[in-house]
Design a protein around this motif. Sequence first.
Motif, PDB file in Angstrom:
ATOM      1  N   MET A   1       0.834  -1.203   0.000  1.00  0.00           N
ATOM      2  CA  MET A   1       0.000   0.000   0.000  1.00  0.00           C
ATOM      3  C   MET A   1       0.866   1.250   0.000  1.00  0.00           C
ATOM      4  N   ILE A   2       0.423   2.241  -0.754  1.00  0.00           N
ATOM      5  CA  ILE A   2       1.090   3.539  -0.812  1.00  0.00           C
ATOM      6  C   ILE A   2       0.233   4.548  -0.070  1.00  0.00           C
ATOM      7  N   ILE A   3       0.837   5.262   0.872  1.00  0.00           N
ATOM      8  CA  ILE A   3       0.129   6.283   1.652  1.00  0.00           C
ATOM      9  C   ILE A   3       0.609   7.658   1.218  1.00  0.00           C
ATOM     10  N   VAL A   4      -0.336   8.560   0.980  1.00  0.00           N
ATOM     11  CA  VAL A   4      -0.027   9.942   0.616  1.00  0.00           C
ATOM     12  C   VAL A   4      -0.592  10.847   1.698  1.00  0.00           C
ATOM     13  N   THR A   5       0.238  11.728   2.225  1.00  0.00           N
ATOM     14  CA  THR A   5      -0.244  12.701   3.210  1.00  0.00           C
ATOM     15  C   THR A   5      -0.736  13.953   2.481  1.00  0.00           C
ATOM     16  N   GLY A   6      -1.467  14.787   3.213  1.00  0.00           N
ATOM     17  CA  GLY A   6      -1.905  16.061   2.641  1.00  0.00           C
ATOM     18  C   GLY A   6      -2.753  15.893   1.401  1.00  0.00           C
ATOM     19  N   ALA A   7      -3.557  14.828   1.363  1.00  0.00           N
ATOM     20  CA  ALA A   7      -4.262  14.478   0.126  1.00  0.00           C
ATOM     21  C   ALA A   7      -5.468  15.354  -0.167  1.00  0.00           C
ATOM     22  N   THR A   8      -5.765  16.303   0.690  1.00  0.00           N
ATOM     23  CA  THR A   8      -6.830  17.263   0.374  1.00  0.00           C
ATOM     24  C   THR A   8      -6.257  18.604  -0.070  1.00  0.00           C
ATOM     25  N   GLY A   9      -4.931  18.696  -0.137  1.00  0.00           N
ATOM     26  CA  GLY A   9      -4.290  19.914  -0.624  1.00  0.00           C
ATOM     27  C   GLY A   9      -4.126  19.886  -2.137  1.00  0.00           C
ATOM     28  N   GLN A  10      -3.651  20.990  -2.682  1.00  0.00           N
ATOM     29  CA  GLN A  10      -3.575  21.121  -4.136  1.00  0.00           C
ATOM     30  C   GLN A  10      -2.676  20.069  -4.773  1.00  0.00           C
ATOM     31  N   LEU A  11      -1.481  19.868  -4.213  1.00  0.00           N
ATOM     32  CA  LEU A  11      -0.562  18.889  -4.788  1.00  0.00           C
ATOM     33  C   LEU A  11      -0.959  17.475  -4.396  1.00  0.00           C
ATOM     34  N   GLY A  12      -1.224  17.242  -3.115  1.00  0.00           N
ATOM     35  CA  GLY A  12      -1.537  15.900  -2.649  1.00  0.00           C
ATOM     36  C   GLY A  12      -2.738  15.301  -3.348  1.00  0.00           C
ATOM     37  N   ARG A  13      -3.782  16.095  -3.539  1.00  0.00           N
ATOM     38  CA  ARG A  13      -4.986  15.591  -4.209  1.00  0.00           C
ATOM     39  C   ARG A  13      -4.671  15.135  -5.635  1.00  0.00           C
ATOM     40  N   GLN A  14      -3.876  15.927  -6.334  1.00  0.00           N
ATOM     41  CA  GLN A  14      -3.544  15.562  -7.707  1.00  0.00           C
ATOM     42  C   GLN A  14      -2.639  14.337  -7.773  1.00  0.00           C
ATOM     43  N   ILE A  15      -1.772  14.158  -6.775  1.00  0.00           N
ATOM     44  CA  ILE A  15      -0.938  12.951  -6.732  1.00  0.00           C
ATOM     45  C   ILE A  15      -1.820  11.709  -6.586  1.00  0.00           C
ATOM     46  N   VAL A  16      -2.796  11.771  -5.675  1.00  0.00           N
ATOM     47  CA  VAL A  16      -3.686  10.622  -5.487  1.00  0.00           C
ATOM     48  C   VAL A  16      -4.465  10.339  -6.764  1.00  0.00           C
ATOM     49  N   GLU A  17      -4.982  11.385  -7.401  1.00  0.00           N
ATOM     50  CA  GLU A  17      -5.730  11.189  -8.641  1.00  0.00           C
ATOM     51  C   GLU A  17      -4.845  10.510  -9.692  1.00  0.00           C
ATOM     52  N   SER A  18      -3.589  10.914  -9.779  1.00  0.00           N
ATOM     53  CA  SER A  18      -2.685  10.311 -10.742  1.00  0.00           C
ATOM     54  C   SER A  18      -2.375   8.862 -10.376  1.00  0.00           C
ATOM     55  N   LEU A  19      -2.203   8.589  -9.097  1.00  0.00           N
ATOM     56  CA  LEU A  19      -1.961   7.206  -8.659  1.00  0.00           C
ATOM     57  C   LEU A  19      -3.126   6.300  -9.038  1.00  0.00           C
ATOM     58  N   LEU A  20      -4.338   6.807  -8.928  1.00  0.00           N
ATOM     59  CA  LEU A  20      -5.516   5.993  -9.201  1.00  0.00           C
ATOM     60  C   LEU A  20      -5.649   5.640 -10.674  1.00  0.00           C
ATOM     61  N   THR A  21      -4.893   6.296 -11.535  1.00  0.00           N
ATOM     62  CA  THR A  21      -4.865   5.896 -12.945  1.00  0.00           C
ATOM     63  C   THR A  21      -3.818   4.814 -13.183  1.00  0.00           C
ATOM     64  N   ARG A  22      -3.016   4.527 -12.158  1.00  0.00           N
ATOM     65  CA  ARG A  22      -1.894   3.598 -12.310  1.00  0.00           C
ATOM     66  C   ARG A  22      -2.058   2.308 -11.522  1.00  0.00           C
ATOM     67  N   MET A  23      -2.943   2.309 -10.521  1.00  0.00           N
ATOM     68  CA  MET A  23      -3.072   1.135  -9.659  1.00  0.00           C
ATOM     69  C   MET A  23      -4.460   1.086  -9.042  1.00  0.00           C
ATOM     70  N   PRO A  24      -4.882  -0.076  -8.536  1.00  0.00           N
ATOM     71  CA  PRO A  24      -6.201  -0.192  -7.919  1.00  0.00           C
ATOM     72  C   PRO A  24      -6.320   0.686  -6.670  1.00  0.00           C
ATOM     73  N   ALA A  25      -7.535   1.152  -6.416  1.00  0.00           N
ATOM     74  CA  ALA A  25      -7.758   2.054  -5.286  1.00  0.00           C
ATOM     75  C   ALA A  25      -7.399   1.408  -3.954  1.00  0.00           C
ATOM     76  N   HIS A  26      -7.554   0.083  -3.834  1.00  0.00           N
ATOM     77  CA  HIS A  26      -7.275  -0.557  -2.545  1.00  0.00           C
ATOM     78  C   HIS A  26      -5.790  -0.552  -2.194  1.00  0.00           C
ATOM     79  N   ARG A  27      -4.950  -0.183  -3.160  1.00  0.00           N
ATOM     80  CA  ARG A  27      -3.520  -0.078  -2.884  1.00  0.00           C
ATOM     81  C   ARG A  27      -3.105   1.336  -2.494  1.00  0.00           C
ATOM     82  N   VAL A  28      -4.062   2.249  -2.425  1.00  0.00           N
ATOM     83  CA  VAL A  28      -3.766   3.652  -2.119  1.00  0.00           C
ATOM     84  C   VAL A  28      -4.464   4.041  -0.822  1.00  0.00           C
ATOM     85  N   GLY A  29      -3.729   4.707   0.048  1.00  0.00           N
ATOM     86  CA  GLY A  29      -4.301   5.244   1.280  1.00  0.00           C
ATOM     87  C   GLY A  29      -3.907   6.696   1.424  1.00  0.00           C
TER      88      GLY A  29
END
Length: 288
Positions: A1-29
């Motif tokens: 699992m990959i964990i991203v902090t600050g995921a409601t901020g401008q950069l963090g949110r976009q990182i999570v969105e990009s990750l979700l195009t690369r791997m299943p959601a259950h692998r992202v926290g």
Amino acid sequence: MIIVTGATGQLGRQIVESLLTRMPAHRVGVSVRDPRKAQGFADRGVRVRQGDFTDTAGLAHAFEGASQVLIVSVDKMGDEAVRQHRAAIDGAVAAGARRILYTSHQGAGSASHFQPCRDHAATEEALLASGVPFTSLRNGFYAATAVQFLGDAVESGQITLPADGPVGWTAHADLADAAAAVLADEGRFDGPTPPLTAAQALTFTDIAGIASDVTGRAITRTTAPDDEFREHLVGRGVPAERANQLLGVFTAARAREFDAVDPTLATLLGREPIALATVLHEQLPTRR
């Protein structure tokens, strides 16, 4: 699992969105201060847990099960920023993460004229001392900051700022995609990356010309003495410490701390980075 902090901020949110195009959601926290703001991610299958950089014990729970933790740097400066980053590093270590990633800055160094770059350097030292393999993403200066410095230039026809130097202004979206690419290809970089920058380093004289072309309004760049710029900010209610830190952007730029451009970002993206002209076209009003 990959964990991203600050995921409601401008950069963090976009990182999570990009990750979700690369791997299943259950692998992202995500680790966020207010889980309610991340409900949209939860609805898509992303694990959402509360985490605060002032609570190391709580972060160990937020990071539980992580193979990699990406620490998005906080919007603080000085000792408080470094203290919170160290808490996040300690939380990742306690959770057993095998790699820690951190959003640093091009020009990070203990002797920088720009306070955040000194903070990033201190955080990189803490990462090294943690004993866990780490990747420090040496991000280019946010293009959004250049837009903020433009202020009301389209209306006034003038940019009045201290003397500067070339800066590799870089789009949030590109840096987010690069972070996701590095996370998806674990171990691609050990330690600090090369500067992750757009293809050009531009001064505000250059930017005035680009903004003129984009908006159809002639915009002139004039230079304000450092003291006058600082006093102007304080007069508008900016705390003196913050005014000094903003002035540091220009002092560091004059020292050419941000003038490096590097092909690494383009390689990670598989395309040329977004040009500042594109950012200005999207964000500035036109006067045609």
